[in-house]
Design a protein around this motif. Structure first.
Motif, PDB file in Angstrom:
ATOM      1  N   ASN A  15     -31.638  53.455  23.721  1.00  0.00           N
ATOM      2  CA  ASN A  15     -31.933  52.763  22.461  1.00  0.00           C
ATOM      3  C   ASN A  15     -33.102  53.421  21.730  1.00  0.00           C
ATOM      4  O   ASN A  15     -33.123  53.470  20.491  1.00  0.00           O
ATOM      5  N   LEU A  18     -31.761  56.306  20.037  1.00  0.00           N
ATOM      6  CA  LEU A  18     -31.017  55.857  18.860  1.00  0.00           C
ATOM      7  C   LEU A  18     -31.960  55.612  17.682  1.00  0.00           C
ATOM      8  O   LEU A  18     -31.664  56.002  16.543  1.00  0.00           O
ATOM      9  N   ARG A  21     -33.261  59.077  16.239  1.00  0.00           N
ATOM     10  CA  ARG A  21     -32.246  60.135  16.097  1.00  0.00           C
ATOM     11  C   ARG A  21     -32.493  61.001  14.868  1.00  0.00           C
ATOM     12  O   ARG A  21     -32.261  62.200  14.885  1.00  0.00           O
ATOM     13  N   GLU A  22     -32.951  60.393  13.779  1.00  0.00           N
ATOM     14  CA  GLU A  22     -33.167  61.157  12.555  1.00  0.00           C
ATOM     15  C   GLU A  22     -34.331  62.129  12.732  1.00  0.00           C
ATOM     16  O   GLU A  22     -35.276  61.873  13.483  1.00  0.00           O
ATOM     17  N   ARG A  73     -26.941  49.614  22.606  1.00  0.00           N
ATOM     18  CA  ARG A  73     -26.729  49.478  21.161  1.00  0.00           C
ATOM     19  C   ARG A  73     -26.055  50.724  20.602  1.00  0.00           C
ATOM     20  O   ARG A  73     -26.085  51.798  21.204  1.00  0.00           O
ATOM     21  N   GLU A  74     -25.453  50.544  19.417  1.00  0.00           N
ATOM     22  CA  GLU A  74     -24.879  51.661  18.669  1.00  0.00           C
ATOM     23  C   GLU A  74     -25.611  51.788  17.350  1.00  0.00           C
ATOM     24  O   GLU A  74     -26.400  50.917  16.972  1.00  0.00           O
ATOM     25  N   SER A  75     -25.320  52.865  16.640  1.00  0.00           N
ATOM     26  CA  SER A  75     -26.048  53.146  15.408  1.00  0.00           C
ATOM     27  C   SER A  75     -25.984  51.988  14.417  1.00  0.00           C
ATOM     28  O   SER A  75     -26.961  51.657  13.762  1.00  0.00           O
ATOM     29  N   GLY A  76     -24.817  51.353  14.316  1.00  0.00           N
ATOM     30  CA  GLY A  76     -24.654  50.255  13.366  1.00  0.00           C
ATOM     31  C   GLY A  76     -25.419  49.002  13.740  1.00  0.00           C
ATOM     32  O   GLY A  76     -25.528  48.079  12.914  1.00  0.00           O
ATOM     33  N   ASP A  77     -25.935  48.946  14.980  1.00  0.00           N
ATOM     34  CA  ASP A  77     -26.662  47.754  15.427  1.00  0.00           C
ATOM     35  C   ASP A  77     -28.127  47.773  14.992  1.00  0.00           C
ATOM     36  O   ASP A  77     -28.814  46.749  15.113  1.00  0.00           O
ATOM     37  N   VAL A  78     -28.617  48.917  14.532  1.00  0.00           N
ATOM     38  CA  VAL A  78     -30.026  49.006  14.130  1.00  0.00           C
ATOM     39  C   VAL A  78     -30.196  48.306  12.781  1.00  0.00           C
ATOM     40  O   VAL A  78     -29.567  48.699  11.790  1.00  0.00           O
ATOM     41  N   ARG A  83     -34.837  50.430  10.189  1.00  0.00           N
ATOM     42  CA  ARG A  83     -34.680  51.794   9.678  1.00  0.00           C
ATOM     43  C   ARG A  83     -35.707  52.079   8.576  1.00  0.00           C
ATOM     44  O   ARG A  83     -36.321  53.149   8.532  1.00  0.00           O
TER      45      ARG A  83
END
Length: 228
Positions: A15, A18, A21-22, A73-78, A83
């Motif tokens: 996580n 995740l 990641r950017e 978690r996945e990217s869409g869960d952030v 962000r």
């Protein structure tokens, strides 16, 4: 680290990767957590373990709900707010803890050896020690051990304070580098001076990380003294 934290560590690290990641996100999150960027990158890459205190700090600083990091978690869960907080480097809270995992205190369990009798031989004389077994500690020994542990704990607290100081220096290397880059841009020194400035900055960060590792090792060694 206790068993539950060991189980959650891969989830926490995934996580954290995740969230960072950017490009540049790890550095921004490090500044939000008042940690060095190099230390944060070691954590994200798996080269350093970290504490649950650090995980809860990430949640608080980025505006995540408490416990969010405990599930895969996945990217869409952030959340969008998280962000934005990382992108703008705007912490939602201040982290005053430490990322270094606290060593779990050893637990001594004494169990009978298989096949051995759990009862004492009734024929043994009262007060006599069984062959091969150490005598129970005396009151004086217990007092001495208690004194050692008290002094040890005080020393360990001071070492922990030094560790926190190294993790949260008064001036972050990234901020210092930015200011020196500005000086270089305006002053336009020759290549020798430029290389000297940049090299000294790298050495400062390198030696701070080395000192931090020595302090962490010192705390681990201190924590074991007086437990035997």
């Amino acid at each position: 680290m206790d068993d539950s934290n060991a189980t959650l560590m891969p989830v926490w690290r995934a996580n954290l990767a995740l969230l960072t990641r950017e490009v540049g996100a790890a550095t921004r999150l490090a500044r939000m957590m008042t940690l060095s960027a190099s230390y944060m990158k070691l954590i994200v890459s798996g080269e350093r373990d970290f504490s649950e205190e650090f995980v809860r700090g990430v949640e608080a600083v980025t505006g995540l709900p408490e416990g969010w990091m405990d599930a895969a978690r996945e990217s869409g869960d952030v959340p969008r707010e998280t962000r934005e907080a990382i992108a703008s480097e705007t912490p939602r809270a201040r982290f005053r803890g430490t990322a270094h995992p606290v060593r779990k205190a050893p637990v001594l369990r004494v169990e009978p050896i298989f096949g051995a009798s759990a009862k004492r031989d009734d024929s043994a004389a009262p007060g006599a020690s069984s062959p091969g077994l150490a005598s129970p500690p005396t009151a004086e020994t217990n007092r001495r051990l208690a004194g050692i542990r008290k002094i040890r704990d005080l020393a360990a607290q001071d070492v922990r304070k030094l560790e926190r100081y190294l993790n949260m220096p008064p001036v972050e290397t990234a901020a210092l580098r930015s200011r020196i880059d500005d000086v270089i841009a305006y002053a336009e020194p020759d290549e020798r001076v430029r290389a000297d400035l940049e090299g000294r900055l790298e050495q400062i960060e390198k030696h701070r990380e080395l000192l931090l590792r020595h302090v962490m090792r010192l705390h681990a060694l201190l924590s074991r003294l007086g437990d035997d």
